[in-house]
Design a protein around this motif. Structure first.
Motif, PDB file in Angstrom:
ATOM      1  N   ASP A 162       8.570  -9.945   2.108  1.00 58.81           N
ATOM      2  CA  ASP A 162       8.799  -8.679   1.838  1.00 58.81           C
ATOM      3  C   ASP A 162       7.656  -8.137   1.516  1.00 58.81           C
ATOM      4  O   ASP A 162       6.212  -9.040   1.853  1.00 58.81           O
ATOM      5  CB  ASP A 162       8.719  -7.808   0.503  1.00 58.81           C
ATOM      6  N   GLY A 163       7.472  -6.348   2.338  1.00 58.46           N
ATOM      7  CA  GLY A 163       5.323  -5.829   2.092  1.00 58.46           C
ATOM      8  C   GLY A 163       5.744  -5.190   1.245  1.00 58.46           C
ATOM      9  O   GLY A 163       7.288  -4.133   1.091  1.00 58.46           O
ATOM     10  N   LEU A 164       5.203  -5.680   0.127  1.00 63.89           N
ATOM     11  CA  LEU A 164       4.749  -4.143  -1.122  1.00 63.89           C
ATOM     12  C   LEU A 164       5.145  -2.830  -0.896  1.00 63.89           C
ATOM     13  O   LEU A 164       5.830  -2.403  -0.933  1.00 63.89           O
ATOM     14  CB  LEU A 164       3.540  -4.496  -1.618  1.00 63.89           C
ATOM     15  N   TYR A 165       4.674  -2.697   1.084  1.00 59.47           N
ATOM     16  CA  TYR A 165       4.599  -0.884   1.106  1.00 59.47           C
ATOM     17  C   TYR A 165       5.880  -0.807   2.522  1.00 59.47           C
ATOM     18  O   TYR A 165       5.505  -0.423   3.341  1.00 59.47           O
ATOM     19  CB  TYR A 165       3.308  -0.766   1.049  1.00 59.47           C
ATOM     20  N   ASP A 166       6.619  -1.676   2.152  1.00 55.24           N
ATOM     21  CA  ASP A 166       7.331  -2.047   3.278  1.00 55.24           C
ATOM     22  C   ASP A 166       8.529  -0.541   3.180  1.00 55.24           C
ATOM     23  O   ASP A 166       8.754  -0.212   2.077  1.00 55.24           O
ATOM     24  CB  ASP A 166       8.190  -2.987   3.727  1.00 55.24           C
ATOM     25  N   HIS A 179      11.170  -1.616  -1.208  1.00 56.04           N
ATOM     26  CA  HIS A 179      10.684  -2.736  -2.277  1.00 56.04           C
ATOM     27  C   HIS A 179      11.407  -2.872  -4.093  1.00 56.04           C
ATOM     28  O   HIS A 179      11.680  -4.087  -4.757  1.00 56.04           O
ATOM     29  CB  HIS A 179       9.171  -2.917  -2.705  1.00 56.04           C
ATOM     30  N   TYR A 220       8.222 -13.316  -1.497  1.00 52.03           N
ATOM     31  CA  TYR A 220       6.379 -14.041  -1.317  1.00 52.03           C
ATOM     32  C   TYR A 220       6.032 -11.997  -0.736  1.00 52.03           C
ATOM     33  O   TYR A 220       7.038 -11.761  -0.403  1.00 52.03           O
ATOM     34  CB  TYR A 220       7.053 -14.943  -0.346  1.00 52.03           C
ATOM     35  N   TYR A 221       5.901 -11.822  -1.877  1.00 53.75           N
ATOM     36  CA  TYR A 221       4.866 -10.175  -1.453  1.00 53.75           C
ATOM     37  C   TYR A 221       3.974 -10.001  -0.214  1.00 53.75           C
ATOM     38  O   TYR A 221       2.889 -11.185  -1.123  1.00 53.75           O
ATOM     39  CB  TYR A 221       5.170 -10.016  -2.089  1.00 53.75           C
ATOM     40  N   ALA A 222       4.186  -9.888   0.730  1.00 52.74           N
ATOM     41  CA  ALA A 222       2.502  -9.636   0.691  1.00 52.74           C
ATOM     42  C   ALA A 222       1.888  -7.433   1.124  1.00 52.74           C
ATOM     43  O   ALA A 222       2.592  -7.373   0.772  1.00 52.74           O
ATOM     44  CB  ALA A 222       2.960  -9.456   3.052  1.00 52.74           C
ATOM     45  N   GLU A 223       0.645  -8.338   0.900  1.00 47.91           N
ATOM     46  CA  GLU A 223       0.342  -7.174   0.839  1.00 47.91           C
ATOM     47  C   GLU A 223       0.438  -5.717   2.511  1.00 47.91           C
ATOM     48  O   GLU A 223      -1.011  -5.645   2.924  1.00 47.91           O
ATOM     49  CB  GLU A 223      -1.254  -7.262   0.392  1.00 47.91           C
ATOM     50  N   ASP A 224       0.918  -5.836   2.541  1.00 53.10           N
ATOM     51  CA  ASP A 224       1.530  -4.750   4.132  1.00 53.10           C
ATOM     52  C   ASP A 224       2.925  -3.999   4.439  1.00 53.10           C
ATOM     53  O   ASP A 224       3.461  -3.886   2.662  1.00 53.10           O
ATOM     54  CB  ASP A 224       1.850  -6.839   5.042  1.00 53.10           C
ATOM     55  N   ASP A 231      -0.472 -14.798   6.156  1.00 55.46           N
ATOM     56  CA  ASP A 231       0.548 -14.810   5.121  1.00 55.46           C
ATOM     57  C   ASP A 231       1.485 -15.132   4.791  1.00 55.46           C
ATOM     58  O   ASP A 231       2.519 -16.365   4.447  1.00 55.46           O
ATOM     59  CB  ASP A 231      -0.457 -14.572   3.981  1.00 55.46           C
TER      60      ASP A 231
END
Length: 669
Positions: free
Chosen positions: A317-321, A325, A351-355, A362
């Motif tokens: 996941d992206g945290l800011y998708d 979330h 897993y969470y990406a800062e994106d 990553d």
């Protein structure tokens, strides 16, 4: 004939007969724009639909809470969920010979790419890139990579597939329907006729829905056949095949993981969340991202992973998708708990990406390491690479760039759907020869109607007096249903056989009534009723929730309705029943012949109602779909999703119902 004067008094008595006084208070008088509802609609209709979504979700959560108590019940839950998903996905084409061929090879540093074409069904050509490690001494594991939304599909190369090959794993990247070399709505040179793949998917889906399938199910079949192809290759270990995808590819990965038991490890990226949460926050996605009845069958995205237990599963996941979330977190909690019951909690990870909606470095590393661990059984460090060091050239699998231009026997999606409809001709003919009650029962079932509530409570919300007529406004309440907004124009002088004419306009009753010439009907001695059913006029969903790219002015409510197993046509047939009950119970209106004049998306509603209800004596329709076959052959039309009934073409077309009406239904154009 006896003349009836003072229609207002008669109508007052009629409503008093229902036990409610006809008392129009001044604040309601002269309400602007022919408003008849007591409340401000806003998003109330979608909120109404969401009640069913929440109800089904709560029932599912209760079942899951029981299942996680022990391993045996957990396994039973997973098996049952998979069967329910397969059932709503519908019948699949026969798995015929693939007739696969490699049309070329492109070499990179440490890997090669084969350009592959196979037929998932006769004439149904699938283009793909197969990435292979440079040196293969024994069969290697492989993954199916499913493309995110983009007209280019597999495009000129997948960097993630390259990196997987460098680590010793093969990857096949498949062009989905309406992407890459498999565009369906194209001109004679192969150029796309729509703005993008999400539009094309949304336009193609209704045809398959009418036949008891969906575009999501069709994509699943092609991806499953890609696994068939991998298992024919001697370089590939048939027992170590994984699946992954991001965004629209994440949707495809979820369905493949859920329905194909051969997937040994799966990853869903930038899609995994909670359906109810998604419908609540951003509304439904495009036409390939859901299957009708998922809600009423109590299936959530978490179930797709649960179906494949105890095989490894990864959520990215992206945290800011824009993919919610919080919904992803809650869905993963469910999956984690189920894996714990099975004694394999170490096989599931999030897993969470800062994106946002993206696959940064990553995320790519996490994907590769996951499959390396579970398919290769290794934890080797990733080999160094330089982003963009390899760019495929001449990566097309076909010479003309599109399979539907390349092969004389190619079947486009419209031809496939039409052939499927033709194959069921005998079934439709047999159904239509059945008795009236049998036909009505099936219609009710397909419309999502278990029965009708005949109790109607009309609430007077406005009154005004015109030249030669009086106008009354009502909110027609029927328990369990959305209110019907109704305006009645009653001539001052009538006879016993003065008819009732119901007018239903897709543009809303206000648009119709604002044309002053319509009042001639009343002055000519006709009782005029103009109404708004759910989704129209006063109850229309705000446009900001219905993106133009979907070509549907009521897409959010149409797709949500499919999710809960209650298509819009079925709901609006219930509204017609409410309106007819009002006419039948009111002392002034009952017993009079009723003609319905309708246009646009109201027309299929009236066609079904005419078969189900004898109180409609005549119906005249215009500016509407006359045959669902037309949708199949010409999908570039607006507002299709609200104009269909899933599975209906297995039993009848609209033309069949018009014929069964025996002249009751006619078209003005």
């Amino acid at each position: 004939m006896k003349r009836i004067l003072l229609a207002a008094a008669c109508l007052s008595f009629a409503i008093n007969g229902f036990g409610q006084a006809f008392d129009v208070k001044p604040p309601y008088a002269g309400k602007a724009n022919y408003g008849a509802l007591r409340f401000k609609p806003g998003t109330t209709y979608h909120d109404y639909l969401m009640r069913y979504v929440y109800q089904f979700n709560e029932q599912r959560q209760q079942q899951l809470a029981t299942a996680v108590r022990k391993k045996t019940s957990m396994m039973a839950y997973a098996r049952d969920a998979r069967e329910r998903l397969k059932n709503i996905a519908g019948p699949m084409p026969e798995r015929t010979p693939l007739h696969a061929k490699v049309t070329g090879t492109v070499s990179g540093e440490g890997f090669r790419v084969e350009k592959v074409i196979f037929q998932s069904a006769p004439g149904r050509y699938v283009t793909a890139h197969l990435y292979l490690p440079e040196k293969i001494s024994k069969p290697v594991p492989a993954c199916v990579e499913m493309c995110g939304h983009g007209l280019s599909g597999k495009g000129n190369g997948s960097m993630l597939a390259v990196r997987m090959a460098l680590q010793g794993m093969a990857v096949i990247v498949v062009d989905p329907i309406a992407q890459g070399e498999r565009l369906q709505l194209i001109d004679h040179e192969g150029h796309a006729l729509t703005r993008g793949v999400t539009t094309e998917h949304t336009l193609l889906n209704p045809a398959f829905e009418l036949l008891g399938s969906s575009l999501a199910a069709q994509e699943y079949f092609d991806n499953s056949r890609a696994i068939d192809y991998l298992q024919t290759r001697q370089e590939i270990d048939p027992d170590r095949i994984g699946a992954y995808g991001f965004s629209g590819g994440g949707t495809q990965a979820a369905y493949l993981i859920g329905m194909d038991e051969r997937v040994a490890a799966g990853c869903v990226g930038l899609f995994f969340s909670n359906r109810a949460r998604t419908l609540e926050t951003q509304g439904p996605s495009d036409g390939c991202q859901q299957i009708s009845d998922e809600g009423c069958e109590q299936l959530e995205l978490a179930d797709f992973a649960i179906m494949n237990m105890p095989k490894p599963f990864l959520v990215l996941d992206g945290l800011y998708d824009f993919v919610d979330h919080w919904g992803a977190l809650k869905a993963f909690e469910e999956v984690k708990k189920c894996y714990e019951v099975m004694g394999c909690a170490d096989r599931v990870e999030q897993y969470y990406a800062e994106d946002g909606h993206a696959t940064p470095e990553d995320v790519q590393q996490k994907t590769i390491l996951f499959f390396q661990k579970w398919l290769l059984g290794k934890t080797d460090p990733l080999k160094p690479y330089q982003r963009g060091f390899w760019q495929g050239k001449e990566m097309l699998c076909t010479e003309k760039g599109q399979v539907n231009l390349e092969f004389a026997d190619a079947q486009n999606t419209m031809q496939i759907a039409a052939a499927l409809m033709d194959s069921r001709k005998a079934d439709r003919e047999a159904f239509l020869k059945g008795g009236r009650e049998q036909i009505q029962k099936k219609l009710m079932d397909l419309l999502g109607l278990k029965g009708f509530n005949d109790e109607v409570t009309p609430v007077a919300t406005g009154y005004s007096k015109g030249r030669g007529f009086e106008e009354y406004r009502f909110q027609l309440n029927c328990q369990g249903q959305m209110p019907v907004a109704c305006v009645a124009m009653v001539p001052e002088v009538m006879t016993d056989d003065t008819p009732v004419e119901i007018h239903l306009s897709q543009r809303g009753k206000a648009w119709y009534l604002n044309d002053l010439t319509q009042r001639d009907y009343t002055n000519g001695g006709t009782i005029l009723l103009a109404a708004d059913f759910r989704g129209f006029g006063e109850l229309e969903d705000p446009s900001l929730y219905n993106l133009d790219k979907y070509w549907n002015w009521d897409y959010r409510n149409a797709a949500t309705s499919m999710h809960i197993g209650w298509p819009l046509i079925g709901q609006r047939v219930a509204d017609m029943h409410t309106l007819l009950n009002f006419c039948a119970q009111d002392r002034l209106l009952k017993g009079r012949p009723i003609k319905v004049v309708a246009d646009g998306a109201y027309a299929p509603v009236v066609i079904h109602s005419a078969i189900l209800d004898d109180r409609i004596s005549a119906a005249q329709l215009s500016h509407c779909v006359k045959s669902w076959r037309d949708y199949i052959e010409h999908p570039m039309q607006r507002d299709m999703l609200g104009n269909i009934v899933p599975k209906a073409l297995n039993f009848y077309d609209l033309t069949d119902l018009v014929r069964l009406s025996k002249g009751k239904v006619s078209f003005a154009d």
